[in-house]
Design a protein around this motif. Structure first.
Motif, PDB file in Angstrom:
ATOM      1  N   PRO A   1      57.889  73.884  66.750  1.00 17.10           N
ATOM      2  CA  PRO A   1      59.233  73.558  65.378  1.00 17.10           C
ATOM      3  C   PRO A   1      59.104  74.550  64.795  1.00 17.10           C
ATOM      4  N   VAL A   2      59.902  76.049  64.936  1.00 14.16           N
ATOM      5  CA  VAL A   2      60.505  77.031  64.868  1.00 14.16           C
ATOM      6  C   VAL A   2      61.409  76.908  65.721  1.00 14.16           C
ATOM      7  N   CYS A   3      61.193  76.787  66.754  1.00 20.89           N
ATOM      8  CA  CYS A   3      62.443  77.152  68.178  1.00 20.89           C
ATOM      9  C   CYS A   3      63.952  76.066  67.472  1.00 20.89           C
ATOM     10  N   THR A   4      63.167  74.392  67.336  1.00 16.79           N
ATOM     11  CA  THR A   4      63.340  73.292  66.513  1.00 16.79           C
ATOM     12  C   THR A   4      64.724  73.195  65.750  1.00 16.79           C
ATOM     13  N   LEU A   5      63.399  74.486  64.595  1.00 17.70           N
ATOM     14  CA  LEU A   5      63.974  74.483  63.345  1.00 17.70           C
ATOM     15  C   LEU A   5      65.642  75.157  63.814  1.00 17.70           C
ATOM     16  N   ALA A   6      65.357  76.628  64.705  1.00 18.21           N
ATOM     17  CA  ALA A   6      66.157  77.496  64.537  1.00 18.21           C
ATOM     18  C   ALA A   6      67.586  76.447  65.556  1.00 18.21           C
ATOM     19  N   LEU A   7      67.320  76.285  66.214  1.00 17.97           N
ATOM     20  CA  LEU A   7      68.307  74.934  67.601  1.00 17.97           C
ATOM     21  C   LEU A   7      69.051  74.169  66.249  1.00 17.97           C
TER      22      LEU A   7
ATOM     23  N   ALA B   1      70.199  70.297  67.410  1.00 18.49           N
ATOM     24  CA  ALA B   1      69.065  69.901  66.716  1.00 18.49           C
ATOM     25  C   ALA B   1      69.072  68.850  65.813  1.00 18.49           C
ATOM     26  N   GLY B   2      68.144  67.800  65.882  1.00 18.35           N
ATOM     27  CA  GLY B   2      68.390  66.987  64.293  1.00 18.35           C
ATOM     28  C   GLY B   2      66.917  66.709  63.793  1.00 18.35           C
ATOM     29  N   GLU B   3      67.049  65.460  63.195  1.00 19.54           N
ATOM     30  CA  GLU B   3      65.665  64.752  62.673  1.00 19.54           C
ATOM     31  C   GLU B   3      64.822  64.701  64.158  1.00 19.54           C
ATOM     32  N   LYS B   4      65.437  63.521  64.767  1.00 22.30           N
ATOM     33  CA  LYS B   4      64.903  62.978  66.038  1.00 22.30           C
ATOM     34  C   LYS B   4      64.533  64.698  66.558  1.00 22.30           C
TER      35      LYS B   4
ATOM     36  N   ALA C   1      59.390  67.794  67.693  1.00 16.97           N
ATOM     37  CA  ALA C   1      58.226  68.622  67.835  1.00 16.97           C
ATOM     38  C   ALA C   1      57.299  68.419  66.741  1.00 16.97           C
ATOM     39  N   LEU C   2      57.503  67.806  65.517  1.00 16.00           N
ATOM     40  CA  LEU C   2      56.214  68.480  64.872  1.00 16.00           C
ATOM     41  C   LEU C   2      54.664  67.378  65.193  1.00 16.00           C
ATOM     42  N   ASP C   3      55.264  66.079  65.899  1.00 17.56           N
ATOM     43  CA  ASP C   3      54.372  65.314  66.782  1.00 17.56           C
ATOM     44  C   ASP C   3      53.309  66.182  67.267  1.00 17.56           C
TER      45      ASP C   3
END
Length: 898
Positions: free
Chosen positions: A754-760, A766-769, A774-776
């Motif tokens: 989550p933190v890596c995807t949120l940063a991207l 990165a987007g909602e997908k 990442a959360l899943d």
């Protein structure tokens, strides 16, 4: 040391650790460049840099009687090198013996192949050695040659290596290094260091260590004792162990361990029931320094990361108090025959409070008839008060002992004064005792040790060295000389660090308390109600725990150095708390608390700017700078605080972060496996640290700090290279071996997703997908992460999960949920709220790794629970970390990406 052990130690330093890729030690300033001669007085030799672009560095080994001189091609320092390592020779170990043992050792290691004997001519001698080919996944094959000499009582190892494909290119330069090598008389410092290390190794020898778990368990059952596991898992870090020379040399801790515990060293390869996940769980990657109190079945009753004798005595006493299984042996009959025997027995068992009360009663008129008994009772009462950290009462008891005829209380008084922070007074007492007692008699070693400590506290560690060196030279059989030798050879001393000696304050001790009992999971209530209860408790905790200067406490303050200008952990926690408080709407008292926190951080920032960074093998300053930058940028965006000061601080923090960036990547707090000032470190990046920095940079970029934009792009580029095709992120990336995965299983990867995807997402990459994926993955493996929470040892999970980042991962998972459309958030709220509910404690905070502290947990929890609140689309998202709108780049200098 046995012959086998001596050779093994030699090989560990001269071959395996010196091989590529990368330096084993942090490099020092060059001794010589481009043909100039360098002299190593400790090693007794001279050598030259062979040509332009090469330099010579001398690197003392802070953990052994050894020194290494590296001759490196600066542009390829990680890959092309000649090195000379020197240590005292063990009797019976010849150059040929070392060569033969090395050949046998590499023949058993699959990394090495084609090993063959070789010789090298240098200094008019023929040095036997070997040539070998080394292959490591992700790196080109290396050719390594190692040779040995024994001269002047020293064992020399000569190493040269380069990538196999480049060997002929660099062999001539290495040959010029060896042809310049010349021997001269060594200065004797390595022999002296070997003597000090031998004395230091005697620290901790006064307890009856169990040789293995079976013996420890049998003794624990038979003697009704607790098992004390002294755990040391340092992985690649070359650090001295503070436990034997610290708490186990403290008379109070030593007596309690002898009386109530069965001590067992716990290190890689030691088998215990704790390896079973149903008992505790310890993976091959377990890391950290901790003490664990267990029963004979391995069930952990208590554990701590804190090995400071000033607080550890009380922790140990509490760990066995009230447990029948740890009751210990029955009291001898003699204890009941004399009035002082019983309180002395209570003191030995760790029951200082009961002993103090009994001794107070014995102090009443008529209870003790002789002066000698009254003096002894007063001294015992002073010991009880010292163990309870009642300094003034202890001094009063010692004064009573003196009045009753005890003329030897000055040393005890000096130690109490030290613990009260009255170091100049303590020094005067010790100097007087030394002068009046003809060297202080039998306690001379103790006096001199504490005099050295006084100097370390008042003038710095260098001032203590001559005092301790004299003690080691003159009284080698004195236990205080062992402790002095350990201090002189410690990594802390090499770094110039002198920890505090005064007792921690009550507030600092509160921060070190074991994990608080759970308030009780609110099972059966709706998720929104659970979140509301937890959120209110965290808010109350933060408002209650904030200090007058605007900051929040952190457990690291117990060990803060006397002259340290600020505490980076306190700053980081304060930034997190202020960010959470600013996310609470409509409460003036809450905003005022956050404003005070920002004012504190601006003052602390100015101190750091004046002091500068002083990173050693670990640099936690990158966390502080990233978190404070994100908060200051938020304040700029929301119009809070002094705009001019905040903007200036943002620019300075960006510059600091730019200086910390890895040459070919992002950011890391891991610099080198060894403690040493300066140096180039290893070129690697850590994904979740790079992500945290990227969030701060994006926040700064979005408020007009132009210099943050190119750094953010570089950070996002690095993070993208660490993202695997399946969406998981590497833990760490060595830039010389990009494409080689160093991560474990998915359980260890899921938390940082989550933190890596949120940063991207903040960078438009990165987007909602990607956030949803990442959360899943995070929720799929959250149970494994939850099992690690509250442990004092790190990375004990089967996939390397560690307690130190549990709440960090929970918090950024909640922030990632905030990055989704409201319609997509619902399925994540309830499971995340349940995780926070499980981590909640009775004080309203949340806990994971004990070192993180309650204020950290409350700050992370409050912000996370606010992020999980249902909100209408388009409502204010808060800032905190500068995530921006996921999937959309605000980088004015870059293109929008998905």
């Amino acid at each position: 040391m046995t012959r086998h052990g001596a050779i093994l130690a030699l090989l560990g330093a001269l071959l395996l650790c010196g091989a590529p890729p990368g330096p084993r030690m942090a490099a020092q300033e060059p001794l010589a460049e481009a043909g100039a001669e360098a002299v190593c007085r400790a090693g007794g030799f001279r050598v030259r840099a062979p040509a332009a672009g090469w330099s010579v560095r001398e690197i003392p080994d802070p953990h052994a009687a050894a020194v290494e001189v590296q001759v490196t091609l600066d542009a390829r320092a990680d890959h092309v090198r000649a090195a000379i390592s020197v240590r005292p020779a063990t009797p019976g170990v010849t150059a040929a013996v070392a060569r033969d043992y090395a050949l046998g050792l590499v023949s058993k290691d699959p990394q090495y192949a084609d090993a063959a004997p070789a010789t090298l001519a240098l200094a008019g001698r023929s040095a036997p050695g070997l040539a070998v080919r080394r292959t490591v996944a992700g790196l080109p094959p290396f050719r390594i040659e190692q040779f040995y000499l024994v001269e002047n009582g020293l064992l020399y190892g000569f190493l040269q290596y380069a990538p196999e494909a480049e060997w002929q290119t660099h062999a001539a330069a290495c040959g010029r290094v060896w042809s310049s090598f010349a021997l001269e008389a060594p200065d004797g410092s390595l022999a002296e260091r070997a003597r000090r290390l031998a004395l230091a190794a005697r620290c901790g020898s006064e307890v009856a260590w169990a040789p293995d778990w079976a013996t420890a368990a049998a003794r624990a059952r038979a003697e009704r004792r607790a098992i004390l596991l002294c755990a040391r898992f340092f992985g690649p870090f070359q650090l001295t162990d503070p436990a034997p020379a610290g708490p186990l040399m403290d008379p109070d801790v030593l007596e309690l361990v002898r009386e109530r515990f069965v001590p067992l060293r716990l290190a890689p390869g030691v088998k215990t029931p704790l390896a079973d996940p149903k008992v505790y769980g310890m993976s091959p990657g377990t890391f950290g320094l901790a003490w664990l109190v267990t029963d004979a079945e391995g069930r952990v009753a208590r554990e701590t990361f804190d090995l400071d004798e000033r607080s550890l005595y009380g922790w140990l006493a509490e760990a066995v108090a009230g447990h029948d299984v740890f009751a210990g042996a029955e009291a001898p009959a003699a204890v009941k025959e004399t009035p002082l025997a019983h309180p002395a027995r209570l003191l030995a068992r760790g029951e200082a409070s009961r002993a103090r009360e009994l001794l107070k009663m014995l102090g009443l008129p008529g209870e003790l008839t002789s002066e000698a008994d009254r003096a002894a009772a007063a001294r015992l009462r002073a010991i009880a008060c010292r163990r309870l950290r009642r300094g003034e009462e202890a001094l009063a008891a010692l004064a009573e002992a003196r009045a009753a005829g005890d003329a030897g209380v000055e040393v005890d008084e000096a130690e109490i004064l030290l613990r009260l922070g009255r170091t100049p007074d303590a020094r005067r007492k010790l100097e007087a005792a030394l002068a009046a007692g003809g060297g202080a008699g039998a306690r001379s070693g103790e006096v001199r040790y504490w005099l050295g400590e006084c100097s370390a506290q008042l003038e710095g560690t260098a001032a203590a060295e001559p005092i301790w060196a004299r003690l080691v030279a003159e009284r080698p059989e004195d236990r205080w000389a062992w402790r002095a030798a350990a201090r002189l050879t410690s990594t802390a001393q090499a770094a110039g660090f002198a920890g505090p000696v005064e007792w921690p304050t009550p507030a600092q001790l509160d921060a070190l308390l074991p994990i608080g009992h759970l308030e009780g999971r609110t099972v059966g209530r709706p998720s929104t109600e659970v979140a509301g209860i937890a959120r209110a408790g965290a808010l109350r905790y933060l408002l209650r725990a904030q200090r007058a200067d605007g900051s929040w406490p952190h457990p690291s303050e117990v060990g803060r150095a006397p002259r340290a200008p600020a505490n980076g952990f306190v700053d980081a926690v304060t930034a997190l708390a202020a960010d959470a408080l600013y996310s609470v709407w409509g409460e003036p008292v809450v905003r005022e608390a956050a404003d005070r926190a920002v004012a504190f951080l601006l003052r602390s920032h100015r101190l750091w700017e004046a002091y500068g960074d002083r990173a050693l093998f670990i640099d936690y300053g990158v966390w502080r700078q990233a978190l404070v930058l994100g908060l200051f940028a938020r304040c700029r965006r929301e119009g809070r605080g002094d705009a001019v000061a905040l903007e200036a601080a943002c620019r300075e923090l960006v510059r600091r972060l730019a200086a910390k960036r890895r040459p070919r990547g992002g950011w890391s707090y891991y610099l080198s496996p060894d403690l040493g000032p300066g140096g180039v470190g290893q070129d690697q990046s850590i994904s979740f640290i790079t992500a945290a920095v990227l969030l701060g940079l994006c926040a700064a970029r979005d408020v007009g700090i132009a210099e943050a934009a190119p750094l953010a792009r570089a950070a996002a580029d690095c993070l993208e290279r660490m993202r695997r095709p399946d969406g998981r992120f590497e833990y760490l990336l060595f830039h010389a071996a990009e494409g080689v995965s160093l991560s474990g299983g998915p359980g260890g990867d899921a938390g940082r997703g989550p933190v890596c995807t949120l940063a991207l997402a903040a960078a438009g990459r990165a987007g909602e997908k990607e956030l949803g994926a990442a959360l899943d993955l995070f929720l799929q493996h959250a149970a494994g992460l939850e099992r690690e929470r509250t442990k004092a040892l790190l990375h004990t999970g089967p996939d390397g999960q560690g307690s130190h980042y549990v709440l960090f991962d929970y918090a950024f998972a909640a922030r990632a949920v905030r990055g989704l459309p409201e319609a997509a958030r619902g399925k994540y709220r309830a499971p995340l709220v349940a995780l926070w509910d499980a981590a909640r404690t009775a004080d309203g905070a949340f806990r994971d790794y004990p070192f993180n502290g309650a204020a950290y947990g409350a700050a992370m929890g409050l912000r996370a629970l606010l992020d999980l609140e249902p909100r209408a689309e388009g409502a204010g998202e808060g800032a905190g970390g500068g995530a921006g709108e996921p999937g959309k780049s605000r980088d004015p200098g870059g293109s929008e990406k998905r």
